[in-house]
Each structure stands twice: as C-alpha cells, then as structure tokens.
Write an enzyme that holds these catalytic residues in place. Structure first.
Site, PDB file in Angstrom:
ATOM      1  N   PHE A 121       0.932  -1.648   0.189  1.00  0.00           N
ATOM      2  CA  PHE A 121      -0.349   0.037   0.234  1.00  0.00           C
ATOM      3  C   PHE A 121       1.086   1.829   0.161  1.00  0.00           C
ATOM      4  O   PHE A 121       0.640   1.910  -0.510  1.00  0.00           O
ATOM      5  CB  PHE A 121      -1.025   0.051   1.448  1.00  0.00           C
ATOM      6  CG  PHE A 121      -0.492  -0.316   2.524  1.00  0.00           C
ATOM      7  CD1 PHE A 121       0.665   0.057   3.239  1.00  0.00           C
ATOM      8  CD2 PHE A 121      -0.887  -1.621   3.000  1.00  0.00           C
ATOM      9  CE1 PHE A 121       1.371  -0.460   4.531  1.00  0.00           C
ATOM     10  CE2 PHE A 121       0.151  -1.581   4.151  1.00  0.00           C
ATOM     11  CZ  PHE A 121       0.663  -1.206   5.321  1.00  0.00           C
ATOM     12  N   VAL A 177       1.504   6.677   3.170  1.00  0.00           N
ATOM     13  CA  VAL A 177       1.152   6.263   3.972  1.00  0.00           C
ATOM     14  C   VAL A 177       0.194   4.925   4.519  1.00  0.00           C
ATOM     15  O   VAL A 177      -1.040   4.747   3.277  1.00  0.00           O
ATOM     16  CB  VAL A 177       0.019   8.024   4.968  1.00  0.00           C
ATOM     17  CG1 VAL A 177      -1.288   7.961   3.942  1.00  0.00           C
ATOM     18  CG2 VAL A 177      -0.692   6.804   6.361  1.00  0.00           C
ATOM     19  N   CYS A 187       1.181   3.287  -3.200  1.00  0.00           N
ATOM     20  CA  CYS A 187       0.055   3.568  -4.372  1.00  0.00           C
ATOM     21  C   CYS A 187      -0.710   4.864  -3.418  1.00  0.00           C
ATOM     22  O   CYS A 187      -1.631   5.408  -3.818  1.00  0.00           O
ATOM     23  CB  CYS A 187      -0.148   2.910  -5.091  1.00  0.00           C
ATOM     24  SG  CYS A 187      -1.069   1.654  -3.557  1.00  0.00           S
ATOM     25  N   HIS A 188      -0.614   4.610  -2.496  1.00  0.00           N
ATOM     26  CA  HIS A 188      -1.423   5.397  -1.520  1.00  0.00           C
ATOM     27  C   HIS A 188      -0.587   6.116  -0.448  1.00  0.00           C
ATOM     28  O   HIS A 188       0.273   5.842   0.477  1.00  0.00           O
ATOM     29  CB  HIS A 188      -1.559   4.515  -0.327  1.00  0.00           C
ATOM     30  CG  HIS A 188      -3.204   5.231   0.302  1.00  0.00           C
ATOM     31  ND1 HIS A 188      -2.973   5.797   2.038  1.00  0.00           N
ATOM     32  CD2 HIS A 188      -4.799   5.876   0.074  1.00  0.00           C
ATOM     33  CE1 HIS A 188      -3.877   6.277   2.967  1.00  0.00           C
ATOM     34  NE2 HIS A 188      -5.207   6.255   0.923  1.00  0.00           N
ATOM     35  N   PHE A 189       0.495   7.308  -0.822  1.00  0.00           N
ATOM     36  CA  PHE A 189       0.215   7.822  -1.636  1.00  0.00           C
ATOM     37  C   PHE A 189       2.369   8.193  -2.563  1.00  0.00           C
ATOM     38  O   PHE A 189       2.261   7.878  -1.714  1.00  0.00           O
ATOM     39  CB  PHE A 189      -0.810   9.379  -1.738  1.00  0.00           C
ATOM     40  CG  PHE A 189      -2.388   9.573  -1.088  1.00  0.00           C
ATOM     41  CD1 PHE A 189      -2.875   9.539  -1.644  1.00  0.00           C
ATOM     42  CD2 PHE A 189      -1.821   9.414   0.463  1.00  0.00           C
ATOM     43  CE1 PHE A 189      -3.894   9.100  -1.431  1.00  0.00           C
ATOM     44  CE2 PHE A 189      -3.141   9.420   0.830  1.00  0.00           C
ATOM     45  CZ  PHE A 189      -4.423   9.412   0.256  1.00  0.00           C
TER      46      PHE A 189
END
EC number: 4.2.1.59
Length: 174
Positions: free
Chosen positions: A67, A77, A70-72
């Site tokens: 994650f 985070v 892709c976040h962010f």
C-alpha cells in the site's frame, strides 16, 4: 477439529485463509495482500477489558509494503481503512476460534478515531481487540472495542466493532 492455540504464526494465519483452521468457509481470514497482520500473539476467552475475550496481533512494517507504493505517491501512508479492517478480521477470527460457523462479514462500528498514521519508518503495528459480547442465534455476532498502535503509540481507537458469521446464502444482502 478446531484449532485452539493461544497464538498463531503467519503460516497458521494462511491456513485460516485457506479454510483449514475452523473448517471450510468458517471465519476465514483474507489471504495476502488483504491479510493485515503477521501473527496473533495472544487469544483467549476470558481476558481483555470486559473479561469476555482478547485477541492481539502484530504487523511488521516494511517500507516495501504494497500500500505504500500507491497510497500516496510521494506521501506513503497506510490507509486507515486497512487498520480498521484488521480489527474486523480479528473479531471474525475470534468468533471462529470460539466455535462459530459461517462466513465472516464486517457489519459496522459505533465510533472510530484516528490520532496518528502508519508511515514507512514505523517498525511494528500492534492490534488489540477486547470482546464485549458474543451472540449466538441464527447468526453469530461479535461486538468488540479495539485499538491500533504504531511503535507503542495508540493511534486508532474503535468502539463497538461488529462482525457476523453467516451460513452460506444468509449474509447481508442475500
């Protein structure tokens, strides 16, 4: 026969995801990447804040967790919803561990507060769930409070997490 250990390693969690711990389809954990913890360090039926059960799990945080990429972009985070989902996953696991049958589904919660973030420098996330009530009728329903800590700082608190175990074709929306 159901598996009633007081702790589970990663292989045990994967076995649950494959339907090998509590019987096919009963309280299965999701498989990676949606499995949000690496081990259950404690599970019992009489501990916790309410004396009705406790489950504690851990996630080793590594900068290459899926994650973060892709976040962010440029601002990695862990999505708050993944920490919340881990708490629901744990309530469902507890229900299966205590003999409940059916497919686990998150049903909501009463209150959620975020006071921090899980960022790549964090080394360990600890999840804690205190069981408040388990009802067993046509469905098995668990209600619990939980928290998430990042390197020993509690940063999420959830009250009245609700998870149900539903027999096949009897879940919400069926």
């Amino acid at each position: 026969m159901q598996d009633r250990r007081s702790s589970y390693d990663y292989e045990g969690l994967l076995a649950c995801g494959r339907g090998e711990l509590f019987g096919p389809g009963n309280a299965q954990l999701p498989l990676p990447p949606m499995l949000m913890f690496d081990r259950i360090t404690d599970i019992n039926e009489d501990g916790g804040e309410f004396g009705k059960g406790l489950i504690r799990a851990e996630l080793d945080v590594k900068p290459d967790l899926w994650f973060f990429g892709c976040h962010f972009k440029g601002d990695p985070v862990m999505p708050g919803c993944l920490g919340l989902d881990a708490l629901w996953q744990m309530v469902g696991f507890f229900l299966g561990w205590t003999g409940g049958e059916g497919r686990g589904r998150a049903l909501g919660l009463g209150e959620l507060k975020f006071t921090g973030q899980v960022l790549p420098p964090v080394r360990k996330v600890v999840y804690n769930v205190d069981i408040k009530r388990v009802m067993r009728s046509k469905l098995v329903l668990g209600i619990a409070d939980g928290w998430l800590s990042a390197d020993d700082d509690i940063i999420y608190r959830a009250k009245d997490l609700k998870v149900g175990l539903f027999k096949q074709d009897a879940g919400p929306g069926a």
